[in-house]
Design a protein around this motif. Structure first.
Motif: not given
Ligand code: 1HN
Length: 374
Positions: A68-70, A104-108, A145-149
């Motif tokens: 998901e995130r490398r 894409s995901h989001r977190h607190a 919300w964030h995704d990378h490409g």
């Molecule tokens: C995360 O969401 C990202 O969005 C990067 O790129 C590192 C490390 C722990 C938990 C979430 C990102 C992360 C992360």
């Protein structure tokens, strides 16, 4: 006449008493070592040249869909059971190959990026996309919300900073995955840069009451130019050099609610004096070479290295070549809670006594903490 108390009997009685207290899940306060608890995190330095080949190896053998995130986490050896750089902050390196998307995901937790190498990658935050160049500082405020490409030709690596340990400690680490790989775009690319990038001119018709900066990407070219202009006039702080904070242009406050971010220009030969403050701080060397003395030990750093200064630890910097240090800390949290404090070193002319030189710690027999978590 009263008999003298027998000290052995007294100790026995107290030990018995402590056992009785423990049986009701209590503790006698006077038995503890006092209220101030030292951080188990230690000053540490992660060399980019150690991590870079591992990142490329990960890019070769681990599909992005699986990871998901490398991301490779820089785990403070003072805390073997967890994956964090400081008591409250995570520092990682993330690699993304051309054509890949990190969904894409989001977190607190709040997150930030500092571009390390390669061009052509973007981060999209709540529907705005921003392409990132080396040295750029990019915000991902909490619950966005964030995704990378990577739409370019080069493999891209950046540094991530997150306040996951803080948010976990508060038991508010909420997390959500978006049903599609990319969150829909809703504004022109880099709109926030065009609206707020000047720093001091505020569009009057836009209401933005969030706790974070409306600006997504603080371009390095602009930051560096500002630092050089300031350095023509002043040496800046005796402790941090020509140090600027990346602010919310609407409030002058920190870029995000829980993480403050800074860029410090240390001209060639600059040597700062030692101070210490509450709040662990992660440093990333955007450019230059030099050394820092942290907690009495010399840490030699070069471009792209990352190091951590734990809370309330004396530190001072010395640049061998002109250097730009990016740093981030939890100071906004401490300031809002009335917990922030700082102190300068008065002894030895303001410089620490050198007690040794940093050496990477050997990895414990049964593997590092990162393995214990899986
Ligand atoms: C995360 O969401 C990202 O969005 C990067 O790129 C590192 C490390 C722990 C938990 C979430 C990102 C992360 C992360």
């Amino acid at each position: 006449m009263k008999a003298e108390p027998d000290p052995d009997k007294q100790i026995q009685a107290m030990d018995l008493f402590y056992e009785q207290v423990k049986r009701v899940h209590g503790r006698a306060l006077w038995q503890t070592q006092g209220a101030s608890k030292k951080s188990p995190t230690i000053p540490y330095l992660w060399k980019y040249k150690d991590f870079r080949p591992l990142l490329f190896k990960a890019a070769e053998i681990v599909p992005i869909e699986l990871a998901e995130r490398r991301v490779l986490v820089m785990a403070n050896p003072g805390i073997l059971t967890d994956w964090q750089a400081s008591n409250t902050l995570l520092a990682n390196l993330q690699i993304i190959k051309p054509g890949e998307v990190a969904r894409s995901h989001r977190h607190a937790a709040c997150a930030l990026r500092v571009m390390v190498e390669g061009r052509g990658a973007y981060t999209a935050v709540d529907g705005e996309k921003s392409y990132m160049d080396p040295g750029d500082f990019v915000t991902t405020p909490n619950w966005t919300w964030h995704d990378h490409g990577n739409e370019g030709e080069e493999t891209v690596i950046w540094l991530d900073g997150l306040d996951i340990p803080l948010v976990q400690g508060l038991e508010t680490n909420f997390f959500e995955i978006y049903p599609d790989a990319k969150y829909p775009l809703s504004s022109p690319d880099d709109l926030s840069q065009r609206l707020y990038g000047s720093g001091s001119l505020r569009p009057t018709w836009i209401k933005h009451n969030a706790l974070h900066s409306p600006l997504l990407n603080y371009k390095f070219a602009q930051t560096y130019a500002a630092l050089k202009t300031i350095a023509e006039q002043t040496d800046g702080s005796p402790y941090d050099g020509v140090c600027v904070e990346y602010t919310n242009p609407l409030t002058g406050g920190p870029a995000m609610a829980t993480i403050a971010c800074f860029a410090s220009l240390l001209c060639s030969g600059t040597r700062t004096k030692a101070h210490r403050h509450a709040g662990g701080t992660v440093y990333h060397v955007i450019q230059g070479t030099g050394r820092s003395v942290i907690g009495g030990k010399i840490f030699e750093w070069e471009e792209k290295d990352t190091f951590v200064v734990p809370s309330w630890t004396y530190h001072e910097h010395q640049a061998q070549a002109e250097s730009v240090l990016f740093s981030f800390s939890d100071s906004p949290v401490l300031q809002r809670l009335g917990l922030y404090r700082e102190e300068v070193l008065e002894e030895h002319g303001g410089y620490q006594k050198i007690e040794g030189t940093f050496k990477p710690l050997p990895v414990p027999e049964r593997g590092v903490g990162v393995q214990q978590k899986t």
